[in-house]
Write an enzyme that holds these catalytic residues in place. Structure first.
Site, PDB file in Angstrom:
ATOM      1  N   GLU A   1      55.888 -24.509  -2.966  1.00 40.66           N
ATOM      2  CA  GLU A   1      54.656 -24.283  -3.430  1.00 40.66           C
ATOM      3  C   GLU A   1      54.955 -25.075  -4.241  1.00 40.66           C
ATOM      4  O   GLU A   1      56.098 -25.477  -4.913  1.00 40.66           O
ATOM      5  CB  GLU A   1      54.255 -23.356  -4.312  1.00 40.66           C
ATOM      6  CG  GLU A   1      53.700 -22.660  -3.680  1.00 40.66           C
ATOM      7  CD  GLU A   1      53.260 -21.310  -3.683  1.00 40.66           C
ATOM      8  OE1 GLU A   1      54.089 -20.559  -4.032  1.00 40.66           O
ATOM      9  OE2 GLU A   1      51.930 -20.869  -3.946  1.00 40.66           O
TER      10      GLU A   1
ATOM     11  N   LYS B   1      43.795 -34.716  15.697  1.00 39.43           N
ATOM     12  CA  LYS B   1      42.466 -35.777  16.792  1.00 39.43           C
ATOM     13  C   LYS B   1      43.033 -36.940  17.488  1.00 39.43           C
ATOM     14  O   LYS B   1      44.333 -36.603  18.416  1.00 39.43           O
ATOM     15  CB  LYS B   1      40.992 -35.224  16.614  1.00 39.43           C
ATOM     16  CG  LYS B   1      40.697 -34.205  15.846  1.00 39.43           C
ATOM     17  CD  LYS B   1      39.608 -34.719  15.225  1.00 39.43           C
ATOM     18  CE  LYS B   1      38.749 -32.396  15.068  1.00 39.43           C
ATOM     19  NZ  LYS B   1      38.627 -32.420  13.437  1.00 39.43           N
TER      20      LYS B   1
ATOM     21  N   TYR C   1      58.695 -20.405   1.395  1.00 41.32           N
ATOM     22  CA  TYR C   1      57.589 -20.973   0.257  1.00 41.32           C
ATOM     23  C   TYR C   1      58.633 -22.560  -0.870  1.00 41.32           C
ATOM     24  O   TYR C   1      59.301 -22.634  -0.491  1.00 41.32           O
ATOM     25  CB  TYR C   1      57.792 -20.446  -0.520  1.00 41.32           C
ATOM     26  CG  TYR C   1      56.875 -19.029   0.130  1.00 41.32           C
ATOM     27  CD1 TYR C   1      55.384 -19.889  -0.233  1.00 41.32           C
ATOM     28  CD2 TYR C   1      56.034 -17.891  -0.260  1.00 41.32           C
ATOM     29  CE1 TYR C   1      53.697 -19.105  -0.016  1.00 41.32           C
ATOM     30  CE2 TYR C   1      55.135 -17.449  -0.075  1.00 41.32           C
ATOM     31  CZ  TYR C   1      54.406 -18.262  -0.153  1.00 41.32           C
ATOM     32  OH  TYR C   1      53.366 -17.259   0.192  1.00 41.32           O
TER      33      TYR C   1
ATOM     34  N   THR D   1      41.889 -35.553  10.129  1.00 37.79           N
ATOM     35  CA  THR D   1      42.355 -34.259  10.544  1.00 37.79           C
ATOM     36  C   THR D   1      43.348 -34.878  10.965  1.00 37.79           C
ATOM     37  O   THR D   1      43.745 -36.124  11.042  1.00 37.79           O
ATOM     38  CB  THR D   1      41.746 -33.124  11.273  1.00 37.79           C
ATOM     39  OG1 THR D   1      40.976 -33.994  12.375  1.00 37.79           O
ATOM     40  CG2 THR D   1      40.576 -32.354  11.275  1.00 37.79           C
TER      41      THR D   1
ATOM     42  N   ASP E   1      35.814 -39.919   6.310  1.00 40.74           N
ATOM     43  CA  ASP E   1      36.280 -38.877   7.431  1.00 40.74           C
ATOM     44  C   ASP E   1      36.523 -39.184   8.149  1.00 40.74           C
ATOM     45  O   ASP E   1      34.883 -39.226   8.970  1.00 40.74           O
ATOM     46  CB  ASP E   1      35.245 -37.018   6.598  1.00 40.74           C
ATOM     47  CG  ASP E   1      36.160 -36.457   7.696  1.00 40.74           C
ATOM     48  OD1 ASP E   1      36.632 -36.870   8.438  1.00 40.74           O
ATOM     49  OD2 ASP E   1      35.541 -35.353   7.358  1.00 40.74           O
TER      50      ASP E   1
ATOM     51  N   ARG F   1      48.018 -29.576  14.187  1.00 44.72           N
ATOM     52  CA  ARG F   1      46.589 -29.060  13.716  1.00 44.72           C
ATOM     53  C   ARG F   1      47.405 -28.956  11.968  1.00 44.72           C
ATOM     54  O   ARG F   1      47.511 -28.440  11.303  1.00 44.72           O
ATOM     55  CB  ARG F   1      46.266 -27.291  13.955  1.00 44.72           C
ATOM     56  CG  ARG F   1      46.020 -27.712  15.118  1.00 44.72           C
ATOM     57  CD  ARG F   1      45.299 -26.371  15.285  1.00 44.72           C
ATOM     58  NE  ARG F   1      43.600 -26.361  15.611  1.00 44.72           N
ATOM     59  CZ  ARG F   1      42.790 -27.097  16.666  1.00 44.72           C
ATOM     60  NH1 ARG F   1      43.654 -27.618  17.339  1.00 44.72           N
ATOM     61  NH2 ARG F   1      41.534 -27.526  16.165  1.00 44.72           N
TER      62      ARG F   1
HETATM   63  N1  DSN Z   1      35.668 -28.688  15.110  1.00 43.17           N
HETATM   64  C1  DSN Z   1      35.453 -30.586  15.060  1.00 43.17           C
HETATM   65  C2  DSN Z   1      35.028 -31.112  16.388  1.00 43.17           C
HETATM   66  O1  DSN Z   1      35.100 -30.732  17.368  1.00 43.17           O
HETATM   67  O2  DSN Z   1      34.547 -32.210  15.806  1.00 43.17           O
HETATM   68  C3  DSN Z   1      35.259 -31.244  13.554  1.00 43.17           C
HETATM   69  O3  DSN Z   1      36.331 -30.376  12.904  1.00 43.17           O
END
Ligand code: DSN
Length: 427
Positions: free
Chosen positions: A61, A239, A59, A236, A210, A245
């Protein structure tokens, strides 16, 4: 999970064969099929190892130097490294590496910048936006008031399928939003951040970008950066950026940085996932290497090659092509009775993993859809190049025109498994 890991080498196999069997089967599925979901990728062994490390036990925090638990000295150093690398990678001043996901990053940004009931602008999910950009079933739509700006729908216009910037400007003046969101989950074209900032300034809004889908392309300089235009950038990390993730929020504004930190913790999260933060640091380190620039360039080259090869075969693409990693096939003109759901199932049977997706002017439900979204980040990681995109487009075209013929799918699946064997997963 590498396919070279045998059950005897893996502790899961010894203690939980039931789960191990499924993990091993999934590992084989990934190795023998074409991963073309635009939001997925294959991480390096180092990123994978960080996620499976002892750091999961702790932990921590709080933030570096300001923790609520003892024993966090190494965690401070790890998190600071992740922050510093994120700032170097995106040339920005502040980064919060704690969001557990892109959804959490967006929610924290909303919490930092708006009050419940405030209006913001975004693209609706069915036209390429995101659940967290104001869907009525998500907190972004339940607690805040989305006004959705459109894509150009007029088929006679050259920019059909692109953001309708004039309409964004008109709506912004009309609804005076607190935030304008730019950045999408099914938009194949370059985002004009400068234009968005001019519009935001014209109505006193904050610009939030985003960049979840294009983060790796932005980091490598193959898509324009939102920095210098957006007040806040969310993303994120898993990707095109090819990390674990997770989520990330960045800004250059010290006051906004404070508000964002407060919104992440204690605002909407508790203990940070330190093993994931370490994996983020590892992936940012990888993305800072010159090879990553080359990787990102190849993602885009493959995206364009895939789009051209599909178009050559008569497939209709939303916006007519792509500038990035993502291609959206609009099934309606060629296959009016075929849903995206059915098409994605046929493709999966043939070893091509995609997802059904709504298309602009969609008439079907999100559970059926009229499109299929394709992407090149994972294929590019495995080393597939532009000539393979032509071959893959040929397979996709054959599957779609086969009316779900099982023999066709079986033949293509075998050919794909043979090709995949030449492109091992990253180790
Ligand atoms: N679920 C994602 C996507 O497939 O684009 C976006 O967060």
């Amino acid at each position: 999970m590498s396919t070279t890991t045998t059950p005897t080498q893996n502790p899961i196999a010894a203690t939980d064969p039931e789960i191990w069997q499924l993990v091993d089967a999934e590992s084989k599925r990934q190795a023998t099929t074409l991963e073309m979901i635009a939001s997925e990728n294959h991480v390096s062994a180092a990123v994978m190892a960080a996620m499976g490390s002892c750091l999961t036990n702790k932990y921590a925090e709080g933030y570096p130097g300001r923790r609520y638990y003892s024993g966090t000295g190494f965690y401070d150093e790890i998190e600071q490294l992740a922050i510093d690398r994120a700032c170097e990678l995106f040339s920005c001043k502040f980064a919060n590496v704690q969001p557990h996901s892109g959804a959490n990053a967006n929610f924290a940004a909303f919490l930092a910048l708006m009050q419940p009931g405030d209006t913001f602008m975004s693209v609706v999910l069915s036209e390429g936006g995101h659940l967290t950009h104001g869907s009525p079933v998500n907190v972004s739509g339940l607690w805040f008031k989305p006004v959705h700006y459109p894509l150009v729908k007029d088929e006679s216009r050259k920019d059909c399928g692109y953001i309708d910037y004039d309409e964004v400007a008109r709506l912004a003046k009309e609804c005076k939003p607190k935030i304008i969101m730019c950045g999408y989950s099914a938009y194949p074209r370059t985002i004009d951040f400068k234009r968005f900032r001019e519009i935001a300034d014209s109505c006193g809004a904050l610009l939030v970008s985003d960049i979840a889908h294009i983060a790796g392309l932005v980091a490598a300089g193959v898509h324009p950066t939102p920095f210098g235009h957006a007040h806040v950038v969310t993303t994120t990390t898993h990707k095109t950026l090819r990390g674990p993730r997770g989520g990330l929020i960045m800004t250059n504004d010290p006051e906004l940085a404070k508000a964002i930190n407060k919104a992440v913790f204690p605002g909407c999260q508790g203990g940070p996932l330190m093993h994931i933060i370490a994996a983020k640091a590892v992936s940012f380190g990888e993305a800072l290497k010159p090879q990553f620039k080359d990787y990102a360039k190849r993602i885009v080259a493959n995206g364009k090659a895939l789009a051209a090869a599909l178009t050559k075969r008569g497939q209709k693409l939303s916006s007519g092509g792509t500038d990035n990693h993502l291609v959206l096939v609009d099934l309606r003109p060629n296959f009016p009775d075929l849903t995206g759901k059915q098409a994605a199932t046929w493709l999966e049977n043939a070893g091509i993993v995609t997802n059904m997706n709504t298309v602009p002017n969609e008439q079907r439900s999100p559970l059926q859809t009229s499109g299929v979204r394709l992407g090149t980040p994972a294929l590019t990681t495995r080393g597939f190049n532009e000539s393979h995109m032509d071959q893959i487009a040929g397979w996709i075209d054959r599957v779609l025109r086969s009316n779900g013929n099982e023999a066709t799918a079986k033949t293509i699946r075998a050919d794909i498994a043979a090709l995949c064997a030449k492109f091992p997963m990253p180790h």
